[in-house]
Design an enzyme around this catalytic site. Sequence first.
Site, mmCIF file in Angstrom:
data_model
loop_
_atom_site.group_PDB
_atom_site.id
_atom_site.type_symbol
_atom_site.label_atom_id
_atom_site.label_comp_id
_atom_site.label_asym_id
_atom_site.label_seq_id
_atom_site.Cartn_x
_atom_site.Cartn_y
_atom_site.Cartn_z
ATOM 1 N N SER A 125 0.949 -1.226 -0.223
ATOM 2 C CA SER A 125 -0.097 0.525 0.042
ATOM 3 C C SER A 125 1.599 1.163 -0.152
ATOM 4 C CB SER A 125 -0.749 0.104 1.656
ATOM 5 O OG SER A 125 -1.676 1.195 1.754
ATOM 6 N N TYR A 149 -1.890 -1.105 10.533
ATOM 7 C CA TYR A 149 -2.369 -1.618 9.219
ATOM 8 C C TYR A 149 -0.965 -1.684 8.672
ATOM 9 C CZ TYR A 149 -3.801 -1.890 4.648
ATOM 10 O OH TYR A 149 -3.861 -1.655 3.171
ATOM 11 N N LYS A 153 2.110 -3.696 6.788
ATOM 12 C CA LYS A 153 2.201 -3.763 5.284
ATOM 13 C C LYS A 153 3.661 -3.742 5.302
ATOM 14 C CE LYS A 153 -1.860 -5.082 3.603
ATOM 15 N NZ LYS A 153 -1.792 -6.038 3.140
HETATM 16 P P1 NAD Z 1 -10.844 -6.762 0.881
HETATM 17 O O1 NAD Z 1 -10.853 -6.818 2.366
HETATM 18 O O2 NAD Z 1 -12.278 -6.736 -0.451
HETATM 19 O O3 NAD Z 1 -10.193 -8.269 0.667
HETATM 20 C C1 NAD Z 1 -9.233 -9.051 1.504
HETATM 21 C C2 NAD Z 1 -10.031 -10.277 1.470
HETATM 22 O O4 NAD Z 1 -9.357 -11.300 1.977
HETATM 23 C C3 NAD Z 1 -11.777 -10.885 2.123
HETATM 24 O O5 NAD Z 1 -11.914 -11.322 1.037
HETATM 25 C C4 NAD Z 1 -11.513 -11.591 2.973
HETATM 26 O O6 NAD Z 1 -12.683 -12.977 3.378
HETATM 27 C C5 NAD Z 1 -9.930 -11.900 2.939
HETATM 28 N N1 NAD Z 1 -9.352 -12.253 4.526
HETATM 29 C C6 NAD Z 1 -8.828 -11.438 5.381
HETATM 30 N N2 NAD Z 1 -8.242 -12.119 6.015
HETATM 31 C C7 NAD Z 1 -8.057 -13.829 6.041
HETATM 32 C C8 NAD Z 1 -7.646 -14.218 6.297
HETATM 33 N N3 NAD Z 1 -6.637 -14.671 7.869
HETATM 34 N N4 NAD Z 1 -7.157 -15.970 5.264
HETATM 35 C C9 NAD Z 1 -7.758 -15.961 4.290
HETATM 36 N N5 NAD Z 1 -8.611 -14.614 3.633
HETATM 37 C C10 NAD Z 1 -8.843 -13.589 4.061
HETATM 38 O O7 NAD Z 1 -10.030 -5.942 0.347
HETATM 39 P P2 NAD Z 1 -9.277 -5.373 -0.251
HETATM 40 O O8 NAD Z 1 -9.628 -3.777 -0.536
HETATM 41 O O9 NAD Z 1 -10.016 -6.148 -1.526
HETATM 42 O O10 NAD Z 1 -7.876 -4.985 -0.535
HETATM 43 C C11 NAD Z 1 -6.714 -6.757 -0.277
HETATM 44 C C12 NAD Z 1 -5.856 -6.463 -0.033
HETATM 45 O O11 NAD Z 1 -5.647 -5.212 -0.621
HETATM 46 C C13 NAD Z 1 -5.025 -6.061 0.991
HETATM 47 O O12 NAD Z 1 -3.903 -6.910 1.769
HETATM 48 C C14 NAD Z 1 -5.041 -4.862 1.649
HETATM 49 O O13 NAD Z 1 -4.708 -4.434 2.902
HETATM 50 C C15 NAD Z 1 -4.345 -4.116 0.632
HETATM 51 N N6 NAD Z 1 -5.235 -2.642 -0.072
HETATM 52 C C16 NAD Z 1 -6.019 -2.363 -0.269
HETATM 53 C C17 NAD Z 1 -6.330 -0.619 -0.710
HETATM 54 C C18 NAD Z 1 -7.855 -0.775 -0.741
HETATM 55 O O14 NAD Z 1 -8.280 0.640 -0.369
HETATM 56 N N7 NAD Z 1 -8.584 -1.234 -0.789
HETATM 57 C C19 NAD Z 1 -5.552 0.234 -0.516
HETATM 58 C C20 NAD Z 1 -3.973 -0.425 -0.273
HETATM 59 C C21 NAD Z 1 -3.977 -2.395 0.257
HETATM 60 N N1 UFG Z 2 -12.362 11.718 3.473
HETATM 61 C C1 UFG Z 2 -13.207 12.991 3.886
HETATM 62 N N2 UFG Z 2 -14.812 11.999 4.326
HETATM 63 C C2 UFG Z 2 -14.651 10.547 4.443
HETATM 64 C C3 UFG Z 2 -13.873 9.791 4.304
HETATM 65 C C4 UFG Z 2 -12.497 10.716 2.960
HETATM 66 O O1 UFG Z 2 -12.907 13.677 3.126
HETATM 67 O O2 UFG Z 2 -15.466 10.946 4.980
HETATM 68 C C5 UFG Z 2 -10.777 12.467 2.891
HETATM 69 C C6 UFG Z 2 -9.448 11.827 3.626
HETATM 70 O O3 UFG Z 2 -9.499 12.941 4.740
HETATM 71 C C7 UFG Z 2 -8.681 11.879 2.373
HETATM 72 C C8 UFG Z 2 -9.333 11.679 1.449
HETATM 73 O O4 UFG Z 2 -10.715 11.599 1.606
HETATM 74 O O5 UFG Z 2 -8.201 12.891 2.336
HETATM 75 C C9 UFG Z 2 -9.131 10.034 1.504
HETATM 76 O O6 UFG Z 2 -9.206 9.202 2.130
HETATM 77 P P1 UFG Z 2 -9.826 7.750 1.999
HETATM 78 O O7 UFG Z 2 -9.757 7.312 3.232
HETATM 79 O O8 UFG Z 2 -10.911 7.345 1.373
HETATM 80 O O9 UFG Z 2 -8.310 6.973 1.131
HETATM 81 P P2 UFG Z 2 -7.012 7.321 2.347
HETATM 82 O O10 UFG Z 2 -6.172 7.772 1.295
HETATM 83 O O11 UFG Z 2 -7.366 7.912 3.795
HETATM 84 O O12 UFG Z 2 -6.103 5.842 2.549
HETATM 85 C C10 UFG Z 2 -6.568 4.469 1.301
HETATM 86 C C11 UFG Z 2 -6.646 3.546 2.769
HETATM 87 C C12 UFG Z 2 -5.540 2.805 3.501
HETATM 88 C C13 UFG Z 2 -4.356 3.166 2.608
HETATM 89 C C14 UFG Z 2 -4.404 4.609 1.788
HETATM 90 C C15 UFG Z 2 -2.316 4.653 0.433
HETATM 91 O O13 UFG Z 2 -7.774 3.523 3.376
HETATM 92 O O14 UFG Z 2 -5.440 1.845 3.712
HETATM 93 O O15 UFG Z 2 -5.181 4.740 0.666
HETATM 94 O O16 UFG Z 2 -3.209 3.600 -0.435
HETATM 95 F F1 UFG Z 2 -3.047 2.657 2.879
#
Ligand code: NAD
Ligand code: UFG
Length: 341
Positions: A125, A149, A153
């Site tokens: 991330s 979190y 990572k």
């Molecule tokens: P998500 O929660 O939709 O998907 C994660 C999946 O992993 C889910 O289906 C959940 O059931 C499964 N899971 C969780 N713990 C588990 C375990 N112990 N064993 C088996 N399965 C398990 O999340 P996502 O948005 O699809 O994110 C996928 C990956 O990308 C995650 O590792 C997340 O940290 C990373 N990531 C997501 C974002 C974002 O903004 N969505 C940003 C950066 C990184």
């Molecule tokens: N924001 C608002 N109102 C809301 C939610 C968010 O104004 O209700 C703003 C935040 O302050 C920020 C922007 O919208 O300026 C984006 O916020 P998000 O929560 O959508 O995303 P972040 O960048 O804060 O964090 C996300 C994921 C993290 C990840 C990061 C980088 O939640 O897990 O992106 O990948 F680490």
Amino acid sequence: MKKILVTGGAGYIGSHTLIELIKAGFKPIVYDNLSNSSPIALERVAKIACQKIDFIKGDVLDKALLAKTFSEHNFFAVIHFAGLKAVGESVDKPVTYYQNNVAGTLNLLEIMQQFNVKNFVFSSSATVYGDPAALPITEDMPRSTTNPYGQSKLMVEYILEDLAKADKDFSIISLRYFNPIGADVSGTIGEDPSDIPNNLMPYISQVAVGKLPKLSVFGDDYDTPDGTGVRDYIHVVDLAKGHVSALGYIERQNNPFGFEPINLGTGRGTSVLELVSAFVRTTGQAVPYVIAPRRAGDIAACYASSDKAKALLGWTAEFDIGRMCVDTWRWQSNNPNGYKA
Ligand code: NAD
Ligand code: UFG
């Protein structure tokens, strides 16, 4: 057909990646405990891809089941999405987060070594860059994090770097995602937060569909063009394609290459108010908002340099913000309660 183990494949990014893997001729096998996802997502992926999805309901903490899975399949690579991802929750439940995200990954790596599967794509991330000293963010910039979190990572990245140094057979790509939004064009799969959304786009779309009264914009006094936070939003389908490109890169190398971190972003920053107005403009929906105080732990601006992804993977993001909004809205309006009936 090369088999790919996709942990967390029922989740938001995983489900979209399955479609791209199938299109590219891979055979994905999903391993997910469904703790934050629904089996309906996999049924819908099967419809979109016109084929059954192999699914093992399992936890990455269950080493015996992982070993059984590896003994039954000859995997070319593992794409490891499984993990917990809510920043606020990680502050309240650090042990749960380290257990799932760090110990779970260690289990997986141990079993991979045991079965001699040494190609690994990890979901990292942009959070590992902390508050970046300069923009756009390049992969060699210093890493730091401010919550469990993010720590989880970063810890996994350190583990992967050490592993790649010790075991020269590994090819590891750590994909550092920026802010994934959007949904498959069918509008049948998408992001389905189990509670009130923490992230901006799902919050906007739930306001638009009438589930939430208004958006709180967290701060309008940042050092950004309009004072609101700037992020690099990337269409989840582009992100999904990035994983196929990562596998392609692994396939093209004659020798294992160790550890390679790669940003997946568009290289463009969009502010909160710009995203709201793009959503209103492209969907015709109203999104009432108020300016609220800053959210603790937020940074002003964050966007990627995507040069390395282009150079190494031949990958660049294609979809613009308008398309991200339209696709999000199609999913949200067709499924106001997500995968729940
Ligand atoms: P998500 O929660 O939709 O998907 C994660 C999946 O992993 C889910 O289906 C959940 O059931 C499964 N899971 C969780 N713990 C588990 C375990 N112990 N064993 C088996 N399965 C398990 O999340 P996502 O948005 O699809 O994110 C996928 C990956 O990308 C995650 O590792 C997340 O940290 C990373 N990531 C997501 C974002 C974002 O903004 N969505 C940003 C950066 C990184
Ligand atoms: N924001 C608002 N109102 C809301 C939610 C968010 O104004 O209700 C703003 C935040 O302050 C920020 C922007 O919208 O300026 C984006 O916020 P998000 O929560 O959508 O995303 P972040 O960048 O804060 O964090 C996300 C994921 C993290 C990840 C990061 C980088 O939640 O897990 O992106 O990948 F680490």
